[in-house]
Design a protein around this motif. Structure first.
Motif, mmCIF file in Angstrom:
data_model
loop_
_atom_site.group_PDB
_atom_site.id
_atom_site.type_symbol
_atom_site.label_atom_id
_atom_site.label_comp_id
_atom_site.label_asym_id
_atom_site.label_seq_id
_atom_site.Cartn_x
_atom_site.Cartn_y
_atom_site.Cartn_z
ATOM 1 N N GLU A 9 0.802 -1.206 0.000
ATOM 2 C CA GLU A 9 0.000 0.000 0.000
ATOM 3 C C GLU A 9 0.850 1.278 0.000
ATOM 4 O O GLU A 9 0.329 2.375 0.175
ATOM 5 N N PHE A 10 2.152 1.135 -0.249
ATOM 6 C CA PHE A 10 3.022 2.295 -0.168
ATOM 7 C C PHE A 10 2.605 3.408 -1.113
ATOM 8 O O PHE A 10 2.540 4.579 -0.729
ATOM 9 N N ASP A 11 2.320 3.079 -2.374
ATOM 10 C CA ASP A 11 1.952 4.111 -3.340
ATOM 11 C C ASP A 11 0.707 4.862 -2.876
ATOM 12 O O ASP A 11 0.625 6.094 -3.009
ATOM 13 N N ARG A 12 -0.264 4.124 -2.339
ATOM 14 C CA ARG A 12 -1.479 4.787 -1.862
ATOM 15 C C ARG A 12 -1.188 5.641 -0.623
ATOM 16 O O ARG A 12 -1.753 6.735 -0.479
ATOM 17 N N LEU A 13 -0.314 5.176 0.236
ATOM 18 C CA LEU A 13 0.065 5.979 1.399
ATOM 19 C C LEU A 13 0.730 7.282 0.975
ATOM 20 O O LEU A 13 0.533 8.328 1.617
ATOM 21 N N GLN A 14 1.508 7.237 -0.100
ATOM 22 C CA GLN A 14 2.121 8.454 -0.622
ATOM 23 C C GLN A 14 1.036 9.433 -1.079
ATOM 24 O O GLN A 14 1.100 10.643 -0.815
ATOM 25 N N GLU A 15 0.026 8.908 -1.787
ATOM 26 C CA GLU A 15 -1.071 9.763 -2.254
ATOM 27 C C GLU A 15 -1.861 10.339 -1.083
ATOM 28 O O GLU A 15 -2.224 11.526 -1.086
ATOM 29 N N LEU A 16 -2.123 9.512 -0.079
ATOM 30 C CA LEU A 16 -2.865 9.982 1.088
ATOM 31 C C LEU A 16 -2.070 11.014 1.870
ATOM 32 O O LEU A 16 -2.631 11.981 2.400
ATOM 33 N N GLY A 17 -0.759 10.810 1.934
ATOM 34 C CA GLY A 17 0.082 11.786 2.619
ATOM 35 C C GLY A 17 0.074 13.137 1.925
ATOM 36 O O GLY A 17 0.008 14.185 2.581
#
Length: 470
Positions: free
Chosen positions: A112-120
Motif C-alpha cells: 500500500e506504499f503508493d497509496r500511502l504516498q497519495e494519502l500523505g
C-alpha cells in the motif's frame, strides 16, 4: 575508519565558543508565539468527546470533531500549556510522508506504499487548505525541501531516490545544488517540490487552539489526566470528566493505557537558533528558495530559515535516557550544543561570527516501526495515536482523522490500511531497552563512517523489521 566532513573540516574551537556564548536555554518558537492562558478544569463535567493532550494531535482531533459535529460538547485537557512540548519546539518541517520517509514505507507497507504516498500528499494539501480557509497565522510556506549529499556515497542514494520519485523530485548535481544553497559540504541534492512545507510550530499550535475555541471546543490547561476509570472516566487533580468517547493524544508521555506503555520511548533531539542574518550574510549562502534542508546520513541534520531569516539547525544526536524518562534537565546538554555549532560552521564557514540566541531540546515519541500507530480500547470508546518519531507535524492531522473514524466505528479507507491495523513491536523492558537503543545509535554512527555500510547488528534489525533508515 573514514572520517565525515564534519570531522575533516572542523571550525576553530574559538568560533564555536564565541557563537554559543550568549545562547540561552529557551525555545525560540514558544517565546515568539505568546498566547492567553486557558483555564484549569475545576469540578466535574460531562462531554461527548474528551481529547487528552494539547499538541497537534489533540488540537487537530478536537477541531475536526467540532467542525464535523457542531452541536457536540468537545473538551480538550492539557497537562501544562497548549503546544509546550514537541508541538511547540520542533523544526517546523511539515512533511507529507506518513511513513517517516520512502524507504521506511516501502519496507514496511510494500503493497500500500503508493497509496500511502497519495494519502500523505492529500493530507498536506488539506492542512494547507484549512490554514488558508481559517486564516491561521502559522507562517506556512510550501517551499519544498532539499535532501543533501555531504559524502560521495550519498550521491548515488539521491540519484536512486530521484528516479523513484518521478516528476515531484529532481536530482541536483554539485553545480545545481551550489546554485540553490552554497556550502562547501554539498556534493549533490534531491529537490522535492511539493511534499514538504514549513510552519512556525508554536504559532500553528496557538492558532489551532484559537480555531478550536471558535468552533466551540472547551480547552483546559494545567489539567493533567492521571488515569482512566471504568469506561472513559478521566481523573484530573481538579475534577472528573465523564465522556462518551475519548481520544488519547499524549504521544511521548506515558500512555494512560497499559498496553501502550512499552510501545514508545522518548528520544531527545537538540536544536540551535541563530540571530537574524543580515542581507549580506544571507547572500553569501544563497537559499533564495527557502526550502527546508536535511542531509542524508543516519545521524542527520535538519535546518531551515525563519520568517526573519534566522537559521534553525538541529538533529544529529538522538539521546535516550535509562528508564525512558522525560525530564526537563535532559534538555540542556552542552556537548551536543557544541557539536551542533561545530557542524553548523563546517556547513557554512562564511557565516563565522554569527551567534546563536537560543538552544533547546525536546523528546520525540519513537516507536519500533518509526511511524505512527493507532488503535482503540474500552470497547471502542477510547482511540489513540502515537509513535510519530519526529515526523508528526503533518501526520498528526491524518492521525486525528483516523482516531475520529475509529471512535465513530466508521469503516473507511484509512481504517482499513495495514498502517492503521498493525502495531509496532514493543520495546523490551530495562536494561535491555537502553542497551539496544544505544547500540543502535552507535551502529548508525559507525555506518556513517563506513560509507553507509551497516554492521551485523543493523542488518539483523533490518531482517526482523526493526531497522531504521533516515
Amino acid at each position: 575508519m573514514a572520517s565525515t566532513v564534519f570531522e575533516r573540516r572542523r571550525p576553530a574551537e574559538s568560533v564555536v565558543a564565541g557563537a554559543l556564548a550568549d545562547a540561552r536555554q529557551g525555545v525560540y518558537w514558544i517565546e515568539d508565539a505568546p498566547g492567553d492562558p486557558y483555564p484549569r478544569l475545576t469540578g466535574d463535567i460531562s462531554c461527548d468527546l474528551a481529547v487528552v493532550g494539547g499538541g497537534y494531535s489533540g488540537l487537530w482531533t478536537a477541531l475536526l470533531a467540532a467542525r464535523e459535529n457542531p452541536g457536540a460538547r468537545v473538551v480538550l485537557l492539557e497537562g501544562r500549556r497548549i503546544g509546550w512540548a514537541a508541538s511547540g519546539r520542533n523544526g517546523g518541517f511539515c512533511e507529507a510522508s506518513l511513513t517517516h520517509g520512502d524507504e521506511n514505507g516501502r519496507s514496511r507497507f510494500p503493497e500500500e506504499f503508493d497509496r500511502l504516498q497519495e494519502l500523505g500528499m492529500a493530507n498536506l494539501d488539506e492542512i494547507e487548505a484549512t490554514i488558508a480557509e481559517l486564516g491561521l497565522d502559522a507562517e506556512f510556506e510550501r517551499n519544498g525541501a532539499i535532501d543533501l549529499a555531504t559524502e560521495p556515497h550519498q550521491m548515488e542514494w539521491l540519484r536512486e531516490a530521484a528516479a523513484d520519485a518521478g516528476e515531484e523530485a529532481r536530482f541536483l548535481d554539485t553545480a545545481a545544488i551550489q546554485a540553490e544553497v552554497h556550502s562547501p559540504t554539498y556534493l549533490a541534492g534531491l529537490l522535492r517540490t511539493r511534499d514538504s512545507a514549513l510552519v512556525h510550530p508554536a504559532k500553528l499550535a496557538r492558532a489551532l487552539a484559537r480555531a478550536c475555541e471558535a468552533a466551540g471546543v472547551e480547552i483546559f490547561e494545567h489539567s493533567p489526566v492521571e488515569g482512566i476509570g471504568d469506561g472513559t472516566t478521566l481523573y484530573t487533580p481538579q475534577g472528573v470528566v465523564r465522556s462518551q468517547r475519548t481520544a488519547l493524544a499524549t504521544n511521548v508521555f506515558p500512555s494512560l493505557l497499559k498496553r501502550n506503555r512499552l510501545a514508545t520511548v522518548p528520544v531527545y533531539d537538540y536544536v540551535l537558533m541563530t540571530e537574524p542574518l543580515s542581507a549580506e550574510r544571507l547572500a553569501s549562502i544563497g537559499w533564495s528558495g527557502r526550502q527546508g534542508l536535511g542531509d542524508s546520513a543516519n545521524q542527520f541534520h535538519y535546518y531551515r530559515l525563519t520568517r526573519d531569516n534566522r537559521i534553525l539547525f538541529g538533529g544529529y544526536d538522538a539521546i535516550y535516557h535509562f528508564g525512558g524518562r522525560v525530564r526537563e534537565r535532559y534538555e540542556d546538554r552542552p556537548e551536543t550544543f557544541r557539536r551542533l555549532a561545530s557542524h553548523f560552521f563546517t556547513t557554512f564557514p562564511q557565516l563565522e561570527g554569527l551567534t546563536f540566541t537560543h538552544r533547546w531540546a525536546g523528546a520525540i515519541d519513537t516507536c519500533s516501526r518509526f511511524c505512527a500507530f493507532f488503535g482503540t480500547a474500552r470497547g471502542g470508546k477510547v482511540a489513540y495515536a502515537a509513535g510519530y518519531t519526529g515526523l508528526g507535524v503533518a501526520a498528526t492531522h491524518f492521525g486525528a482523522r483516523v482516531m475520529l473514524d475509529l471512535l465513530d466505528g466508521r469503516s473507511t479507507e484509512r481504517t482499513e490500511l495495514a498502517l492503521v491495523k498493525s502495531r509496532p513491536l514493543p520495546f523490551p523492558p530495562e536494561p535491555a531497552a537502553a542497551v539496544g537503543i544505544n547500540l543502535t545509535r552507535w551502529s548508525l554512527d559507525r555506518a556513517d563512517h563506513r560509507e553507509g555500510r551497516r554492521n551485523l547488528f543493523l542488518r539483523t534489525l533490518d531482517a526482523v523489521g526493526l531497522g531504521f533508515d533516515s
